[in-house]
Design a protein around this motif. Structure first.
Motif, PDB file in Angstrom:
ATOM      1  N   HIS A 246      77.020  51.628  23.200  1.00  0.00           N
ATOM      2  CA  HIS A 246      76.201  51.888  21.884  1.00  0.00           C
ATOM      3  C   HIS A 246      75.414  50.767  21.247  1.00  0.00           C
ATOM      4  O   HIS A 246      74.710  51.041  20.434  1.00  0.00           O
ATOM      5  N   LEU A 249      71.666  50.928  21.823  1.00  0.00           N
ATOM      6  CA  LEU A 249      70.919  52.371  21.102  1.00  0.00           C
ATOM      7  C   LEU A 249      69.417  51.831  21.073  1.00  0.00           C
ATOM      8  O   LEU A 249      69.253  50.972  20.255  1.00  0.00           O
ATOM      9  N   GLY A 259      72.290  53.356  24.341  1.00  0.00           N
ATOM     10  CA  GLY A 259      73.429  54.257  23.625  1.00  0.00           C
ATOM     11  C   GLY A 259      73.933  55.236  24.340  1.00  0.00           C
ATOM     12  O   GLY A 259      74.421  55.013  25.493  1.00  0.00           O
ATOM     13  N   GLU A 260      74.187  56.541  24.152  1.00  0.00           N
ATOM     14  CA  GLU A 260      74.651  57.622  24.453  1.00  0.00           C
ATOM     15  C   GLU A 260      74.394  57.592  25.803  1.00  0.00           C
ATOM     16  O   GLU A 260      75.412  58.354  26.789  1.00  0.00           O
TER      17      GLU A 260
END
Length: 452
Positions: A246, A249, A259-260
């Protein structure tokens, strides 16, 4: 997180509720050993080709088997030239090529899914195509399915690393990195297969990819929402670097924006560094100097699948790890946390794929349709110690998860999502990275789960 629910996992309609992994040795180094004790038939088999004898056992056109401490397959005298139109750049380029086709391998597991993985170097100006052709139980064959077009480079003169969509024959098809039968419940099975490698290089360059290992996992994991609980073994925790996905991101949208989406490359980089490898300062010079942990950006860039549009291609992640000096890697399935404990006790962490609602994994603080994390140890109570990259920062990465919850969300093949719909789980998929020359204890552990 790399596996949206539209990524289908096709599962066998078997009645058994336990998975038993096969172990490898036999046809060259490419067959599973029988179970060590009476019990259910194995549902996972790993087969691989890596020795000098293995490379010579295949049929080559322009390839050369190279002996040595780590035998390999390279281009000798090319078989010819071919034009390739890159679907992601539109560029048509002529390449010299050579091929190697492995012997037919009859799996001990009549399979509903197969996943290939490979260990190779393919520097700028070279690339590999990996194909698999299966045989159904009725004696008919699948097409030669492309399981990946892969290179370790991405310069202007190189192809774009890619899976191939739209492959199928009405009975099976390829879903990014997984060959799956269409009607597992109806009994369709792939009982044997062959692998084919095509090595490419710029004409007249004298370059070559170098392939150290090629293999596939055949599996027939049953439909199940729950799994039997395993009995905890001794406690052990490995010291693995901690990195958060994260903190990246918004970085590099061309590689899916950090990020994800970066759980797989972040997890891979943790274990690459655990083994003392990693990119050089020169190799990281392209990364914005304002970004912390630039090696995570590097891992994302060099495992990115341009067709999938992300970094969640399982074999591409393993192939990235194996580009580092004397590292081996494979994608497999394990059957329980007991098998994971066997690896951890030998000093081998692993990367696992799981999906869950927030309330199904106490302490996670999130739900996911698909996520990778590193399993690095077990507490005295048998709970899982994971470096979970879905954490706000690096110090928060180490987590302890309840054993039964974690085992379920990893090993099940069916689950209910937040909307109450039945969707798929990964059935114990993991990546394992280890030294090309493992210790005796590591060799025993790897052999016990079918990777040697």
């Amino acid at each position: 997180m790399p596996r949206p629910t539209s990524r289908r996992t096709v599962l066998a309609a078997a009645a058994a509720l336990a998975v038993s992994a096969g172990a490898g040795a036999g046809e060259g180094t490419a067959a599973a050993a029988p179970p060590s004790a009476p019990g259910p038939e194995p549902l996972v088999e790993n087969a691989f080709w890596a020795s000098y004898a293995d490379w010579r056992a295949g049929t080559g056109r322009g390839t050369l088997a190279v002996p040595g401490a780590r035998p390999a397959l390279v281009i000798g005298t090319p078989a010819g030239t071919t034009d390739y139109r890159d679907p992601h750049t539109g560029t048509v380029t002529t390449w010299e090529y050579a091929t190697w086709t492995g012997p037919a391998h009859r799996s001990r597991v009549p399979a509903t899914e197969l996943i290939a993985s490979w260990n190779a170097t393919a520097p700028a100006g070279t690339w590999l195509q990996i194909e698999l052709r299966g045989r159904y139980a009725d004696g008919t064959d699948t097409p030669w399915y492309v399981m990946g077009r892969w290179t370790a480079a991405d310069g202007d003169g190189d192809i774009r690393r890619t899976s191939v969509d739209g492959q199928g024959d009405g009975r099976s098809g390829v879903w990014t990195d997984t060959l799956a039968v269409d009607d597992a419940a109806g009994g369709t099975r792939i009982v044997s297969y062959r692998l084919r490698l095509t090595l490419h290089r710029r004409p007249g360059s004298g370059l070559t990819p170098t392939v150290y290992r090629i293999g596939a996992m055949a599996s027939a994991v049953p439909d199940r929402f729950t799994v039997p609980a395993s009995v905890p073994g001794p406690a052990r925790e490995l010291t693995v670097p901690r990195y958060s996905q994260h903190t990246h991101l918004g970085q590099y949208p061309e590689y899916d924006n950090g990020g994800e989406a970066w759980c797989s490359p972040t997890s891979s980089q943790m274990i690459v560094e655990y083994w003392g490898r990693g990119p050089t300062a020169a190799e990281l010079a392209w990364v914005n100097p304002d970004f912390a942990d630039p090696q995570i950006c590097h891992a994302a860039r060099f495992s990115y699948d341009h067709q999938y549009g992300g970094c969640g291609n399982w074999p591409f992640s393993a192939a990235y790890a194996a580009t580092y000096r004397d590292l081996s890697a494979a994608v497999t399935r394990l059957g329980s946390l007991t098998e994971a404990e066997t690896l951890v006790r030998a000093g081998i962490p692993l990367i696992t794929s799981q999906s869950f609602r927030e309330e199904e994994l106490t302490g996670a603080g999130y739900g996911t349709a698909g996520h990778l994390m590193t399993l690095i140890g077990f507490t005295a109570d048998g709970d899982v110690i994971a470096n979970d990259p879905a954490s706000p920062d690096n110090p928060a990465v180490r987590r302890v998860y309840r054993r039964a919850e974690w085992e379920t969300v990893w090993l099940r093949t069916k689950r209910y999502n937040a909307a109450g719909r039945v969707v798929s789980g990964t059935g114990g998929v993991c990546y394992v990275y280890w030294p090309a020359e493992p210790s005796a204890a590591q060799r025993r552990a790897l052999r016990s789960v079918g990777l040697l």
